[in-house]
Scaffold this active site. Structure first.
Site, PDB file in Angstrom:
ATOM      1  N   THR A  53       0.858  -0.972  -0.158  1.00  0.00           N
ATOM      2  CA  THR A  53      -0.056  -0.216  -0.134  1.00  0.00           C
ATOM      3  C   THR A  53       0.888   0.859  -0.161  1.00  0.00           C
ATOM      4  O   THR A  53       0.334   2.000  -0.433  1.00  0.00           O
ATOM      5  CB  THR A  53      -0.714   0.030   0.992  1.00  0.00           C
ATOM      6  OG1 THR A  53      -1.619  -0.917   0.965  1.00  0.00           O
ATOM      7  CG2 THR A  53      -1.671   1.213   1.249  1.00  0.00           C
ATOM      8  N   GLN A 163       0.705  -8.761  -6.650  1.00  0.00           N
ATOM      9  CA  GLN A 163       0.395 -10.579  -6.690  1.00  0.00           C
ATOM     10  C   GLN A 163       1.400 -11.105  -7.605  1.00  0.00           C
ATOM     11  O   GLN A 163       1.133 -12.005  -7.688  1.00  0.00           O
ATOM     12  CB  GLN A 163      -0.673 -10.195  -7.581  1.00  0.00           C
ATOM     13  CG  GLN A 163      -2.125  -9.821  -6.199  1.00  0.00           C
ATOM     14  CD  GLN A 163      -1.940 -10.824  -5.320  1.00  0.00           C
ATOM     15  OE1 GLN A 163      -2.470 -11.972  -5.299  1.00  0.00           O
ATOM     16  NE2 GLN A 163      -3.095 -10.809  -3.651  1.00  0.00           N
ATOM     17  N   SER A 181       5.683  -6.270  -2.366  1.00  0.00           N
ATOM     18  CA  SER A 181       4.913  -6.544  -0.785  1.00  0.00           C
ATOM     19  C   SER A 181       5.876  -8.362  -0.312  1.00  0.00           C
ATOM     20  O   SER A 181       5.044  -8.728  -0.778  1.00  0.00           O
ATOM     21  CB  SER A 181       3.491  -6.642  -0.707  1.00  0.00           C
ATOM     22  OG  SER A 181       3.203  -6.654   0.601  1.00  0.00           O
ATOM     23  N   HIS A 183       4.487  -9.803   2.669  1.00  0.00           N
ATOM     24  CA  HIS A 183       3.210 -10.677   2.648  1.00  0.00           C
ATOM     25  C   HIS A 183       2.922 -12.022   1.668  1.00  0.00           C
ATOM     26  O   HIS A 183       1.823 -12.540   2.083  1.00  0.00           O
ATOM     27  CB  HIS A 183       2.148 -10.542   4.146  1.00  0.00           C
ATOM     28  CG  HIS A 183       1.575  -9.571   3.540  1.00  0.00           C
ATOM     29  ND1 HIS A 183       0.004 -10.016   2.988  1.00  0.00           N
ATOM     30  CD2 HIS A 183       0.947  -8.421   3.048  1.00  0.00           C
ATOM     31  CE1 HIS A 183      -0.220  -8.873   2.578  1.00  0.00           C
ATOM     32  NE2 HIS A 183       0.110  -7.393   2.442  1.00  0.00           N
ATOM     33  N   CYS A 310      -8.735  -8.039   0.900  1.00  0.00           N
ATOM     34  CA  CYS A 310      -8.373  -6.849   1.986  1.00  0.00           C
ATOM     35  C   CYS A 310      -9.684  -5.811   1.764  1.00  0.00           C
ATOM     36  O   CYS A 310      -9.540  -5.318   2.138  1.00  0.00           O
ATOM     37  CB  CYS A 310      -7.477  -5.976   0.469  1.00  0.00           C
ATOM     38  SG  CYS A 310      -5.591  -7.059   0.301  1.00  0.00           S
TER      39      CYS A 310
HETATM   40  N1  PLP Z   1      -2.097  -3.981  -4.391  1.00  0.00           N
HETATM   41  C1  PLP Z   1      -2.347  -5.545  -4.507  1.00  0.00           C
HETATM   42  C2  PLP Z   1      -2.586  -6.176  -5.745  1.00  0.00           C
HETATM   43  C3  PLP Z   1      -2.317  -6.266  -3.642  1.00  0.00           C
HETATM   44  O1  PLP Z   1      -3.340  -7.398  -3.471  1.00  0.00           O
HETATM   45  C4  PLP Z   1      -2.214  -6.006  -2.422  1.00  0.00           C
HETATM   46  C5  PLP Z   1      -2.929  -6.700  -0.728  1.00  0.00           C
HETATM   47  O2  PLP Z   1      -3.054  -7.658  -1.143  1.00  0.00           O
HETATM   48  C6  PLP Z   1      -2.400  -5.015  -1.690  1.00  0.00           C
HETATM   49  C7  PLP Z   1      -1.630  -4.250  -2.909  1.00  0.00           C
HETATM   50  C8  PLP Z   1      -1.462  -4.019  -0.288  1.00  0.00           C
HETATM   51  O3  PLP Z   1      -0.555  -4.452  -0.164  1.00  0.00           O
HETATM   52  P1  PLP Z   1       0.069  -4.858   2.155  1.00  0.00           P
HETATM   53  O4  PLP Z   1      -0.745  -5.274   2.041  1.00  0.00           O
HETATM   54  O5  PLP Z   1       1.348  -5.036   1.626  1.00  0.00           O
HETATM   55  O6  PLP Z   1      -0.194  -3.517   1.752  1.00  0.00           O
END
Ligand code: PLP
Length: 364
Positions: A53, A163, A181, A183, A310
């Protein structure tokens, strides 16, 4: 391993020995992660953030601001209709800052076609941001062509590869910035990174010390970076070996569900040349709310999700499916099934049987 290291807990910006060792470890992680972004990415082009994010916000707002500062006439930003909230939710902030936000439409296959992007572009565009692979449908976007279209109009190109990272081969070559990211690749929550091509200016969103070249100030999360690098390497290695098999198994799963003749259909066309993320299946059960299926499957020991995890909890139908023109009634029954090589054939088959049994009983 980190907890036992002589530099555990040390600030990598300190001059003492543990600090210098922590800095070396951090740079090692930066190198390992950058090597997974395609041949041209260099360690110096990676900025650690707190997650996907933050990387998305930094790219979308920070790049737009930097372009406008250099070339004032560029005050329009294009994002696609199928972006994750981490990009979509930047739109109101961009408008508040005086930018015009334009939306590139999705095709009914869940793809941003270069022609659809082209129709939004002109000499006012500062930045285009389109994700590499969608988090709901798993559809992989034609990034090289989309980036070329943006560049042809003098705009920068950012992609949210959260992703896609480690699941399909990436190439940082055609893009100016790319978000990842930890996780999502089996690493810890709370760390991510933004790839920023050398020479591209970025306006930082945070203000503080000069860490991460002043672009993302704040003491770096060394243990997180090390865990991110280790998880990313392991995930990339597993996907290199298992991706083809996961794709075949996804198709077989969809086939079995469709053949049950209970109104379970794939939401996206698996025959698309650009491909899907391996191990991601997206289906819709017409006339049945996804929540009812989810809870029954959960009780049977299967964890799947409706739409994007999310934005779980939201009762609205998915913005991604609406952008693809999927009728609301169908999209309320949309389910996203993800699995990897650790799920055995018999487990996958048991899952299909449970889903078929659950839909059958809900229909009665
Ligand atoms: N972008 C995509 C395509 C995601 O799937 C996610 C979270 O699942 C994010 C951004 C956000 O990542 P984070 O949870 O590390 O902030």
């Amino acid at each position: 391993m980190y907890a036992c290291a002589s530099y555990a807990g040390a600030n990598p910006n300190s001059l003492h020995t543990p600090g210098r060792e922590a800095a070396r470890a951090l740079e090692g992680a930066r190198k390992e992660i950058s090597q997974l972004l395609g041949g041209s990415a260099r360690p110096s082009e990676l900025i650690f953030t707190s997650g996907g994010t933050e990387a998305d916000n930094l790219a979308v707002i920070g790049l737009s601001e930097a372009v406008r500062m250099q070339r004032g006439a560029r005050d329009a930003v294009v994002i696609s209709a199928i972006e994750h909230e981490a990009v979509l939710a930047c739109a109101p902030e961009l408008r508040r800052r005086g930018f015009e936000v334009r939306i590139a439409a999705s095709s009914c296959r869940g793809i941003i076609e270069p022609a659809a992007l082209e129709s939004t572009l002109d000499e006012r565009c500062a930045l285009v941001s389109i994700m590499t692979a969608n988090n709901e449908t798993g559809m992989v976007q034609p990034i090289a062509e989309l980036a070329a279209a943006a560049h042809a109009h003098g705009a920068l190109f950012h992609t949210d590869a959260v992703q896609a990272f480690t699941r399909i081969p990436l190439s940082a070559g055609p893009v100016d910035a790319l978000s990842i990211s930890a996780h999502k690749v089996g690493g810890p929550v709370g760390i991510g990174a933004l790839y920023l091509k050398t020479g591209i200016r970025l306006q930082p969103l945070l203000h503080g010390g000069g860490q991460e070249r002043g672009l993302r100030p704040g003491t770096q999360n060394v243990s997180g970076a090390l865990a991110f690098a280790a998880a990313a390497q392991a995930s990339a290695c597993a996907h290199r070996v298992h991706a083809d098999a996961l794709r075949v198994r996804s198709s077989m799963l969809v086939e079995k569900l469709v053949l049950a003749d209970l109104g379970i259909c794939p939401t996206v066309d698996a025959a698309y040349d650009g491909g899907r993320l391996p191990g991601t299946v997206h289906i819709a059960v017409s006339g049945i709310e996804a929540g009812a299926v989810l809870l029954r499957l959960d009780a049977a020991g299967f964890a799947i999700s409706s739409g994007s995890a999310c934005s779980a909890g939201s009762r609205d139908s998915s913005h991604v499916l609406s952008a693809m023109g999927v009728p609301r009634e169908r999209s309320l029954g949309a389910l996203r099934i993800s699995f990897d090589e650790r799920v055995s054939d018999s487990e996958l088959s048991a899952f299909a049987d449970a889903l078929i049994g659950c839909v059958g009983s809900l229909r009665r």
